[in-house]
Design a protein around this motif. Structure first.
Motif, short mmCIF file in Angstrom:
data_model
loop_
_atom_site.label_atom_id
_atom_site.label_comp_id
_atom_site.label_asym_id
_atom_site.label_seq_id
_atom_site.Cartn_x
_atom_site.Cartn_y
_atom_site.Cartn_z
N ALA A 127 37.64 38.79 30.91
CA ALA A 127 38.71 38.55 31.89
C ALA A 127 39.66 37.51 31.30
CB ALA A 127 38.10 38.09 33.20
N ARG A 128 40.47 36.88 32.14
CA ARG A 128 41.48 35.96 31.60
C ARG A 128 41.30 34.55 32.17
NH1 ARG A 128 47.09 39.18 32.31
NH2 ARG A 128 46.57 38.86 34.50
N ARG A 129 41.65 33.57 31.38
CA ARG A 129 41.67 32.20 31.91
C ARG A 129 42.76 32.14 32.99
NH1 ARG A 129 40.89 31.47 26.48
NH2 ARG A 129 43.09 31.20 25.99
N GLN A 130 42.70 31.10 33.79
CA GLN A 130 43.72 30.88 34.83
C GLN A 130 43.88 32.11 35.74
OE1 GLN A 130 43.51 27.78 34.67
NE2 GLN A 130 45.66 27.47 35.12
N SER A 131 42.74 32.61 36.19
CA SER A 131 42.78 33.75 37.11
C SER A 131 41.82 33.46 38.26
CB SER A 131 42.31 35.02 36.39
OG SER A 131 40.98 34.84 35.93
N TYR A 132 41.98 34.17 39.35
CA TYR A 132 41.04 34.06 40.47
C TYR A 132 40.66 35.46 40.92
CZ TYR A 132 38.90 32.66 44.87
OH TYR A 132 38.00 32.46 45.89
N HIS A 133 39.36 35.70 40.98
CA HIS A 133 38.90 37.01 41.43
C HIS A 133 37.95 36.92 42.62
CE1 HIS A 133 40.96 38.92 38.14
NE2 HIS A 133 40.35 38.15 37.26
N GLY A 134 37.79 35.72 43.16
CA GLY A 134 36.92 35.58 44.32
C GLY A 134 35.87 34.52 44.10
N ILE A 135 35.08 34.29 45.12
CA ILE A 135 34.24 33.09 45.15
C ILE A 135 32.74 33.40 45.11
CG2 ILE A 135 33.95 32.81 47.66
CD1 ILE A 135 35.39 30.11 45.36
N THR A 136 32.35 34.65 45.28
CA THR A 136 30.92 35.00 45.17
C THR A 136 30.54 34.96 43.69
OG1 THR A 136 31.63 37.29 45.22
CG2 THR A 136 30.81 36.37 47.29
N LEU A 137 29.24 34.97 43.39
CA LEU A 137 28.83 34.64 42.02
C LEU A 137 29.41 35.55 40.95
CD1 LEU A 137 25.15 33.50 42.66
CD2 LEU A 137 27.12 32.08 42.06
N GLY A 138 29.43 36.85 41.19
CA GLY A 138 29.98 37.77 40.19
C GLY A 138 31.48 37.54 40.02
N TYR A 397 52.02 28.05 50.19
CA TYR A 397 50.66 28.01 49.62
C TYR A 397 50.67 27.28 48.28
CZ TYR A 397 45.92 30.00 49.44
OH TYR A 397 44.57 30.18 49.43
N PRO A 398 50.70 25.94 48.30
CA PRO A 398 50.74 25.17 47.05
C PRO A 398 49.33 25.05 46.46
CG PRO A 398 51.61 23.91 48.93
CD PRO A 398 50.82 25.05 49.47
N MET A 399 49.27 24.85 45.17
CA MET A 399 47.99 24.64 44.51
C MET A 399 48.18 23.85 43.22
SD MET A 399 45.04 27.44 43.80
CE MET A 399 44.83 27.83 45.51
N GLY A 400 47.11 23.20 42.77
CA GLY A 400 47.17 22.44 41.53
C GLY A 400 46.43 23.16 40.41
N GLY A 401 46.48 22.57 39.22
CA GLY A 401 45.75 23.14 38.08
C GLY A 401 46.49 24.27 37.39
N THR A 402 47.79 24.39 37.64
CA THR A 402 48.56 25.52 37.12
C THR A 402 48.48 25.66 35.60
OG1 THR A 402 50.15 24.74 38.79
CG2 THR A 402 50.80 26.65 37.45
N VAL A 403 48.54 24.53 34.90
CA VAL A 403 48.65 24.58 33.44
C VAL A 403 47.34 24.99 32.78
CG1 VAL A 403 49.23 23.25 31.37
CG2 VAL A 403 50.39 22.76 33.53
N ASP A 404 46.27 24.34 33.20
CA ASP A 404 44.99 24.53 32.50
C ASP A 404 43.78 24.38 33.42
OD1 ASP A 404 45.12 21.90 33.12
OD2 ASP A 404 45.29 21.16 31.08
N GLY A 405 44.00 24.46 34.70
CA GLY A 405 42.90 24.28 35.64
C GLY A 405 42.81 22.86 36.15
#
Ligand SMILES: Cc1ncc(COP(=O)(O)O)c(C=O)c1O
Length: 454
Positions: A127-138, A397-405
Motif C-alpha cells: 500500500a502507500r504511506r500517508q494513506s488511511y484505509h480504516g481502523i480495524t486491524l487489517g 475537516y482539518p487534520m495534522g501530519g500531512t507531510v510525514d504523519g
C-alpha cells in the motif's frame, strides 16, 4: 458527566439536536454549515425527505432478517443498481456496515481468491504511506499513518508501503508530472520484484487521497501504469473509494477519471449518505467466479451485513443523486469552490496549496510558502482551525501530519452535493476568517494537549 467514551476524552462536544439541508443545529441553538458532510458522508445533506420516506417504508415492511436465512428485495435492488453503474467487469457486491469493514473484506477476499486459484504462496499486501484505509486491524495494517499504527504494530499483518502520489511535495522541480508518475510506478515495480511477484496479493490505494493528505488526486497516467504493473504480475488492484467514491469527485467512481477498473473496490460513506451505516465491496467477475466455482462461499460475514434499513437508505440516496442530476452539480460547484479557494488563499502567507477534485477539496497550511516548511506540530494548528471554524458556525475537516504523519496541517472540505454558489461563498469567507485567526496567533503558541482532532 458523560458515560460515553468520546474521541477526545475530556473534550466537551456540542450536542447535535437536529439538521436540515446543509445545516446542523445544536441544543444551544447554534447553527453550523456542514461544509465537510461530517467526514465526507452526508452527500445529500441532512433530513432529505425522499430518503427518510424510503427508510420509513422499509421499516413498515421489514426491519431485519439475518442473511444466513434470507435475502431481501431491497438488498437485491441495491446490488443491481450498484452493478449497473459499476466500472467494467464488476458483477457482484458484498455488503458491510462501513469503510473499514469493506477494506477487511477486500483483503480477505483477495487472499481467498489466490488460495482457491492454487496460489497460496501469495501473502503480501503493498500500500502507500500517508494513506488511511480504516481502523480495524487489517485496514490499519494496510494504512500508512504511522502514528495510528505504531502501538498496535505487534498485532498487524505484514504489509509494505511505497510513496504516495503527492505532487505538491513529491514531484521534483525538474520533473514533469509524467516523469513523477513514472518514478512512482517504478518504485512499486521494484518493491514487487524485491518481494517476488508471485508472493504479492494486492496493491491498495485511495484513488484520491482523502483525510490524510486532503484531497490529493494522482498525477495523470499514474493509475494506468499501476494497473499495468499489477497485471504483469497477476496482482490485484484494490481501490479504496470509501471517501472519494460515490459521486464525491464528480463521477460516480473516482477511478472513472483515471481510466482504470479495479479488481476490488471499497465504498461506504456517501453510499448511504449518513442515513444509515453501510459500505460495500465491489468485485470483478473473475474473483466471484473463482470462489463460486471453488469452495462456494466467501469465508467472511457480519451479523448486520445487507441490513434492509441501510440498503433502503443507500438505494434512495443513489436514486436521488441520479434523478436530480447531482453529479453535474458536483462538477459545477466543485469548479466554483476551487476557484473561490484559490482567490481567497492563492496569496495567503500560510497556505501552500489548494487542490482537489469535484466537491472534495483541500487546503494545505505552511509556515513558509517558498520552502513549504510546515508549522511546528506542537501548535496543533489543525485543531485551532477546527475550533475557530466551529466558533463561526462552520464544519470543515482539518487534520495534522500531512507531510510525514507528524508534521503538517491541512483542511479538507467536502460539502453536500446540493450546495450552491452563495453557500460556498459563505463557506470560503468563514474558512478564511478561521485560518486567519488560527495562524495569526502562532507566534505565541499555547499548547493544548487535548485539542487534537481526528
Ligand atoms: C479512504 C478511507 N478508507 C476507509 C475508511 C474507514 O471507514 P470507516 O470509518 O467507515 O470504517 C475511511 C474513513 O475515513 C476512509 O477515508
Amino acid at each position: 458527566m458523560t458515560h460515553v467514551l468520546h474521541r477526545q476524552i475530556g473534550q466537551t462536544y456540542p450536542v447535535a439536536a437536529n439538521s436540515q439541508g446543509v445545516t446542523i443545529r445544536d441544543t444551544a441553538g447554534r447553527e453550523y454549515i456542514d461544509a465537510s458532510s461530517g467526514a465526507a458522508v452526508s452527500c445529500l445533506g441532512h433530513s432529505h425527505p425522499d430518503v427518510l420516506a424510503a427508510m420509513r417504508a422499509q421499516l413498515d415492511g421489514l426491519a431485519y432478517a439475518h442473511t444466513s436465512f434470507f435475502t431481501t428485495q431491497v438488498a437485491e435492488e441495491l446490488a443491481d443498481d450498484l452493478v449497473a453503474h459499476a466500472p467494467e467487469g464488476i458483477g457482484h457486491v458484498f455488503f458491510v456496515s462501513g469503510g473499514s469493514e469493506a477494506i477487511e473484506a477486500a483483503l480477505k477476499l483477495a487472499r481467498q481468491y489466490f488460495v482457491e486459484r492454487g496460489e497460496p504462496q501469495r501473502r503480501y499486501i503493498i500500500a502507500r504511506r500517508q494513506s488511511y484505509h480504516g481502523i480495524t486491524l487489517g485496514a490499519l495494517a494496510v494504512g500508512g499513518r504511522d502514528w495510528q499504527r505504531k502501538q498496535f504494530g505487534p498485532l498487524l499483518i505484514e504489509t509494505y508501503h511505497v510513496s504516495p502520489a503527492y505532487e505538491y511535495r513529491g514531484r521534483r522541480a525538474d520533473e514533469t508530472q509524467q516523469a513523477y508518475g513514472e518514478r512512482l510506478a517504478w518504485e512499486l515495480a521494484n518493491k514487487i520484484e524485491e518481494l517476488g511477484g508471485d508472493s504479492v496479493i494486492a496493491f491498495v490505494a485511495e484513488t484520491v487521497v482523502g483525510a490524510t493528505l486532503a484531497a490529493v488526486p494522482a498525477v495523470p497516467g499514474y493509475f494506468k501504469r499501476i494497473r499495468e504493473i499489477c497485471d504483469r504480475h497477476g496482482i490485484l488492484l484494490i481501490l479504496d473509494e470509501v471517501m472519494c467514491g460515490m459521486g464525491r469527485t464528480g463521477t460516480l467512481h473516482a477511478c472513472e477519471q483515471e481510466g482504470v477498473s479495479p479488481d476490488l473496490m471499497a465504498i461506504a460513506k456517501g453510499l448511504g449518505g449518513g442515513y444509515a451505516p453501510i459500505g460495500a465491496l465491489l468485485m470483478q467477475d473473475k474473483i466471484f467466479d473463482t470462489v463460486a466455482e471453488g469452495s462456494g462461499a466467501f469465508l467472511h460475514s457480519h451479523t448486520f451485513m445487507g441490513h434492509p434499513l441501510a440498503c433502503a437508505a443507500a438505494l434512495a440516496v443513489q436514486r436521488v443523486i441520479r434523478r436530480d442530476k447531482l453529479l453535474t452539480n458536483v462538477q459545477t460547484q466543485g469548479a466554483y469552490l476551487l476557484r473561490r479557494l484559490n482567490e481567497r488563499f492563492g496569496n495567503h502567507p500560510f497556505v501552500g496549496d489548494v487542490r482537489g477534485r469535484g466537491l472534495l477539496q483541500g487546503v494545505e497550511l505552511v509556515a513558509d510558502r517558498d520552502t513549504k516548511e510546515p508549522f511546528d506540530s506542537r501548535l496543533k494548528l489543525h485543531a485551532r482551525v477546527k475550533r475557530e471554524a466551529m466558533a463561526r458556525g462552520l464544519m470543515v475537516y482539518p487534520m495534522g501530519g500531512t507531510v510525514d504523519g507528524a508534521r503538517g496541517d491541512h483542511v479538507l472540505l467536502a460539502p453536500p452535493f446540493i450546495v450552491d454558489a452563495p453557500l460556498l461563498d459563505t463557506v470560503v469567507e468563514r474558512l478564511g476568517e478561521a485560518i486567519d485567526a488560527a495562524t495569526g496567533k502562532t507566534k505565541n503558541p499555547e499548547h493544548d494537549a487535548r485539542s487534537e482532532v481526528r
